[in-house]
Each structure stands twice: as structure tokens, then as C-alpha cells.
Design an enzyme around this catalytic site. Sequence first.
Site, PDB file in Angstrom:
ATOM      1  N   LYS A 142       0.823  -1.196   0.000  1.00 15.01           N
ATOM      2  CA  LYS A 142       0.000   0.000   0.000  1.00 15.01           C
ATOM      3  C   LYS A 142       0.865   1.257   0.000  1.00 15.01           C
ATOM      4  O   LYS A 142       1.991   1.174   0.463  1.00 15.01           O
ATOM      5  CB  LYS A 142      -0.957  -0.015   1.183  1.00 15.01           C
ATOM      6  CG  LYS A 142      -0.317   0.383   2.524  1.00 15.01           C
ATOM      7  CD  LYS A 142      -1.332   0.454   3.608  1.00 15.01           C
ATOM      8  CE  LYS A 142      -1.657   1.850   4.037  1.00 15.01           C
ATOM      9  NZ  LYS A 142      -0.657   2.547   4.847  1.00 15.01           N
ATOM     10  N   HIS A 172       0.565  -4.742   6.123  1.00 21.54           N
ATOM     11  CA  HIS A 172       1.537  -5.293   7.077  1.00 21.54           C
ATOM     12  C   HIS A 172       0.900  -5.684   8.414  1.00 21.54           C
ATOM     13  O   HIS A 172       1.445  -6.488   9.144  1.00 21.54           O
ATOM     14  CB  HIS A 172       2.749  -4.360   7.257  1.00 21.54           C
ATOM     15  CG  HIS A 172       2.518  -3.217   8.194  1.00 21.54           C
ATOM     16  ND1 HIS A 172       1.882  -2.072   7.830  1.00 21.54           N
ATOM     17  CD2 HIS A 172       2.841  -3.054   9.496  1.00 21.54           C
ATOM     18  CE1 HIS A 172       1.821  -1.247   8.862  1.00 21.54           C
ATOM     19  NE2 HIS A 172       2.395  -1.819   9.892  1.00 21.54           N
ATOM     20  N   LYS A 176       1.392  -9.256  11.545  1.00 21.11           N
ATOM     21  CA  LYS A 176       1.691  -9.169  12.984  1.00 21.11           C
ATOM     22  C   LYS A 176       1.170 -10.426  13.675  1.00 21.11           C
ATOM     23  O   LYS A 176       0.017 -10.813  13.462  1.00 21.11           O
ATOM     24  CB  LYS A 176       1.004  -7.938  13.598  1.00 21.11           C
ATOM     25  CG  LYS A 176       1.583  -6.613  13.114  1.00 21.11           C
ATOM     26  CD  LYS A 176       0.828  -5.451  13.761  1.00 21.11           C
ATOM     27  CE  LYS A 176       1.202  -4.123  13.137  1.00 21.11           C
ATOM     28  NZ  LYS A 176       2.309  -3.438  13.770  1.00 21.11           N
ATOM     29  N   ASP A 229      -4.967   6.127   5.074  1.00 19.35           N
ATOM     30  CA  ASP A 229      -3.712   5.550   5.574  1.00 19.35           C
ATOM     31  C   ASP A 229      -3.954   4.362   6.515  1.00 19.35           C
ATOM     32  O   ASP A 229      -3.188   3.403   6.514  1.00 19.35           O
ATOM     33  CB  ASP A 229      -2.951   6.660   6.326  1.00 19.35           C
ATOM     34  CG  ASP A 229      -1.512   6.283   6.629  1.00 19.35           C
ATOM     35  OD1 ASP A 229      -0.858   5.682   5.752  1.00 19.35           O
ATOM     36  OD2 ASP A 229      -1.032   6.593   7.737  1.00 19.35           O
ATOM     37  N   HIS A 234      -5.819  -1.227   7.343  1.00 22.78           N
ATOM     38  CA  HIS A 234      -5.550  -1.930   8.596  1.00 22.78           C
ATOM     39  C   HIS A 234      -6.809  -2.105   9.469  1.00 22.78           C
ATOM     40  O   HIS A 234      -7.114  -3.201   9.923  1.00 22.78           O
ATOM     41  CB  HIS A 234      -4.489  -1.196   9.423  1.00 22.78           C
ATOM     42  CG  HIS A 234      -3.247  -0.857   8.656  1.00 22.78           C
ATOM     43  ND1 HIS A 234      -2.694  -1.703   7.737  1.00 22.78           N
ATOM     44  CD2 HIS A 234      -2.442   0.245   8.669  1.00 22.78           C
ATOM     45  CE1 HIS A 234      -1.590  -1.142   7.223  1.00 22.78           C
ATOM     46  NE2 HIS A 234      -1.430   0.037   7.768  1.00 22.78           N
TER      47      HIS A 234
HETATM   48  C1  BG6 Z   1       1.344   2.476   7.972  1.00 26.60           C
HETATM   49  C2  BG6 Z   1       0.937   3.908   7.872  1.00 26.60           C
HETATM   50  O1  BG6 Z   1       0.618   1.692   7.066  1.00 26.60           O
HETATM   51  O2  BG6 Z   1       1.116   1.999   9.288  1.00 26.60           O
HETATM   52  C3  BG6 Z   1       1.675   4.756   8.903  1.00 26.60           C
HETATM   53  O3  BG6 Z   1       1.229   4.409   6.570  1.00 26.60           O
HETATM   54  C4  BG6 Z   1       1.492   4.175  10.279  1.00 26.60           C
HETATM   55  O4  BG6 Z   1       1.213   6.108   8.884  1.00 26.60           O
HETATM   56  C5  BG6 Z   1       1.839   2.692  10.285  1.00 26.60           C
HETATM   57  O5  BG6 Z   1       2.334   4.877  11.175  1.00 26.60           O
HETATM   58  C6  BG6 Z   1       1.506   2.072  11.619  1.00 26.60           C
HETATM   59  O6  BG6 Z   1       2.024   0.779  11.644  1.00 26.60           O
HETATM   60  P1  BG6 Z   1       2.470   0.107  13.009  1.00 26.60           P
HETATM   61  O7  BG6 Z   1       2.909  -1.261  12.608  1.00 26.60           O
HETATM   62  O8  BG6 Z   1       3.581   0.959  13.571  1.00 26.60           O
HETATM   63  O9  BG6 Z   1       1.266   0.125  13.879  1.00 26.60           O
END
Ligand code: BG6
Length: 481
Positions: A142, A172, A176, A229, A234
Site C-alpha cells: 500500500k 503489514h 503481525k 492511511d 488496517h
Molecule cells: C502504515 C501507515 O501503514 O502503518 C503509517 O502508513 C502508520 O502512517 C503505520 O504509522 C503504523 O504501523 P504500526 O505497525 O507501527 O502500527
Amino acid sequence: MSFDLVFFGGTGDLTWRKLMPALFQAFRHGKLPAGGRILAVARDERSDDEYRSFIKERFVEVDSAKRPSDEEFARFADLLHYRRMDLSQPEHYAGLKQWIEARGADTVVLYLATAPYLFPVICEQLGTAGLNGPRVRVVLEKPLGHDLASAQQINRVVRSVFSEHQAFRIDHYLGKPSVQNLMALRFGNALFEPLWRRESIANIQITLAEALGVGTRGDFYDQTGALRDMVQNHALQLLTMIAMEPPSTNDADAIRDEKLKVLKSLRPFTPESVGRDVVRGQYRAGTIGGQPVPGYLQEAKVPADSTTETFVALRTEVQNWRWAGVPFYLRTGKRLASRHAQIVVNFREVPHPIFPGSARANKLVINLQPEDGLELHLLASKGSSQGEMLAPVSLDLDFDKAFASERVGAYERLLMDAIAGRLNLFVRSDEQEQAWRWVEPILHAWAADPNGPRPYAAGTWGPPASSAMVARDGCTWDEEQ
Ligand code: BG6
């Protein structure tokens, strides 16, 4: 199994910050299949050795426990290769194909770690060069589009070159361990399923809070905002895992079919419901962990009159028999009180309380980060001399501690899955497009609304309107309970 893993954008941030450290961990743990080559491609001229030095220098930015010793790096570096490529030149793809075919690895993974606007160009050129045979997989990260039309456009090009089963779209969060555990929890245990429905559950809250601001990504973030974002991908992926029906198998498509059904069952937004059920905010200066931090409009590369949201809270419902009428609250933002991702399942109160002062309902808190664990909040008798005094107690499980030696980071898991051809933790194009279809009315309503985002002080839980939104249903966010 031999493999070639090619990183387009081989000198970019994503490659050296996330992908190389993840690969090194897999290598250190002996999880990287033997017979692998890792090829970075980028625009400038470098030798393999120069590229290896470039990566080695960048490892100093990695967590010290995850940093290689000189001896370990030397062994890892043997796998690393570099190739100069101009991504618009067909002959450069032909050269890449020759490099790959000279060895004929079992699997070829092409990871597009470039700016997304290059995805269509790269895919088309790969197709023209014939780098799309059955042994080839393409990995895309993304942002995949900034609305439905642009996502569909990218998917059309990808599909014209690769089959859906060759396309590995990364979210991503799905890599996790805590997120994978949601499936295990729901479908590996008989305990929760009978309660996992409207008859027992009052509401579900999903919070993805960050204490960090936009940092050096002001220009990217200002074009993106929290809805695109974090929510479109997510947060919605987490919602699907909480709300989906049990898949009939653990196969990628069985799981993704069920997730898609949830996305299709989300109540669609109208301009009126956006006004009522969605709150957008933007941080102002404040204090986090005792430190003063600037507001969003003072961040580097952010226009002083920006109306981009750094916070979103929304209320939705999953319109099916299992969930009808149960509010799902989603919330995400930057510069909130702490870094904290969790899902709270609030159960209904007992139908007829017989103990005085015992109206507190059970809740299941699934902590995703920074801790990975589970808390089940119950009421128990204190056994005191003053009669039946009930007190809240919680049953706590710490998965990080329980499985410490097994746990791997999100990118390590996703890279190993891409090499092994396991699609379970990757997003299918129809899921991704449906998520865009659902968030688009919010984007349209905001574009037509002159009021802009509501301000909130950094270090708080967002604009007061977010609490007011859940209060309308007689609810509170978890930290207010
Ligand atoms: C990313 C976003 O996909 O995920 C970021 O673009 C964000 O803005 C990040 O900070 C958060 O990921 P994590 O793994 O730190 O919760």
C-alpha cells in the site's frame, strides 16, 4: 527450494528500513530457504559490493538486538546482488529476465518497493519481457490507489499481466503475530463462538492509536490522511477478522471469501450518516510523555492551511443475522495519548443483576500492540465481611512472553509467505476494492463539507466529538470506562 527475490526500489526506505532487516532475521533464524538470491534493482550504478556496504551502513539504524555482527553480515551479504535498471527501458527487463533464467530458480518473487505510481509501468514491462510465468509472484505494498477508481486501475494492469494467485498485496498488519492470533482465538477455540454474536455482545471497539506525528512524511501524509492511511486497510482488515463467519478451511480463498462478505455487509454511508457517525480531527500542539510537540500544521512539508485529517472515529454496523444492531466503533489517529492498538469486545450486562453494584459487563480486550495479549474482565466476590461485594478482576494472557522464542516480525513473516506462495495473509483485489467502495462516500462528504477536521490537542484521545458519538449509544471508549 531455490528462489530469487527481486526488490524494485532497492535503495529506497522500505527496502533498507524494513525488508532487509526482516530478511536478515529470517536468515539468522535459519528460516530463509537455502539456495536464495536477493537482487536489489535501482537507477544508479553500483557494484554488488557497493550495495552490500550501503545496506551494512544502514543496519546501524536497526534495533541493536536485531543488528548483525560483521561475521553474520558477511554471510548474509553473499546472498545480496545489485543491478542497475531504468524502469522505463524494455531492454533492462530483458536483461533482468536473462539474469533470472540463467539460474532457473524454483520461485521468483518480484517485490515492488517503489512509489506506487510506478506499479502499472513496472507490471506492464514485466509482462512484455515475459517475466510473469507460473513461477513468478509479484508483491505490492500500500498505498494501492487513493480511491476506488485508481485502485481498480492498478488492479486492472496487475491482472492483465499476473493471475490473482500470483499477486501478493501486503497489509503489514496481517503479518503481525497478534493479528494472526485473532483467527486462532476465534477458530481454534470452541469457547468464544457461541457468544460471538448480537445476543451476547453489546459493541466492539477497534483502536489503532499512535503517539507519533507525521514525522518526515508530511508531504505523503497530507495527500493521504488517516482514513486512507489506516482505516481503508488496517482497521477494516481487523474488523473483518473479528466479524467474519468461520471459513470452511484455512485456505487463502476460503478466508478471503468470508472477509469479503463482511466488507459487503458493512452499512453504506450516506452524506447524512457521515455527518452523524464519522468524526475527523487534526492535532494541534500538545504534550506527549511530558514533551511538548508541535501541531500538524507546523509539521515539515505540511501546508499551513491543510484540512487533512490525522484522526478518524466512526460507527458502523455489519448488516447480517450475527451482528445486526451491534455498533462497531473504529478509531485511529496520530499524536494520541499513547501507542496502543486494541480490540475491545464489550459483552452485554447480566439480564437481572442480583448483587448490589454489579452492573459492570464482561469485556474481552485483545491487545495487539505494544503488548500482545488478552484480558478477560470478569466480576468476582471479594470474600469480604461486608456481604457479597463484587469486584472486577481480569484474566491476563501475555502471548509475547508465552511464545517469545517463536515470534517473528510482520515483514519477516510476509516475506517468507511470499517465497513459500502462501496467500492467507495477503489481501485479494476484490477485498481491497470493496474497502475503497465503502470509504469513498466519507471522502466525498468531507470534500463537500466546509467545516474541515475538528482540532484536538496532541496527547489526548482525539476531539471530544469522538466520545460524544459513542455516548449517543450509551457507550464510552475503553479508556473512559
Ligand atoms: C502504515 C501507515 O501503514 O502503518 C503509517 O502508513 C502508520 O502512517 C503505520 O504509522 C503504523 O504501523 P504500526 O505497525 O507501527 O502500527
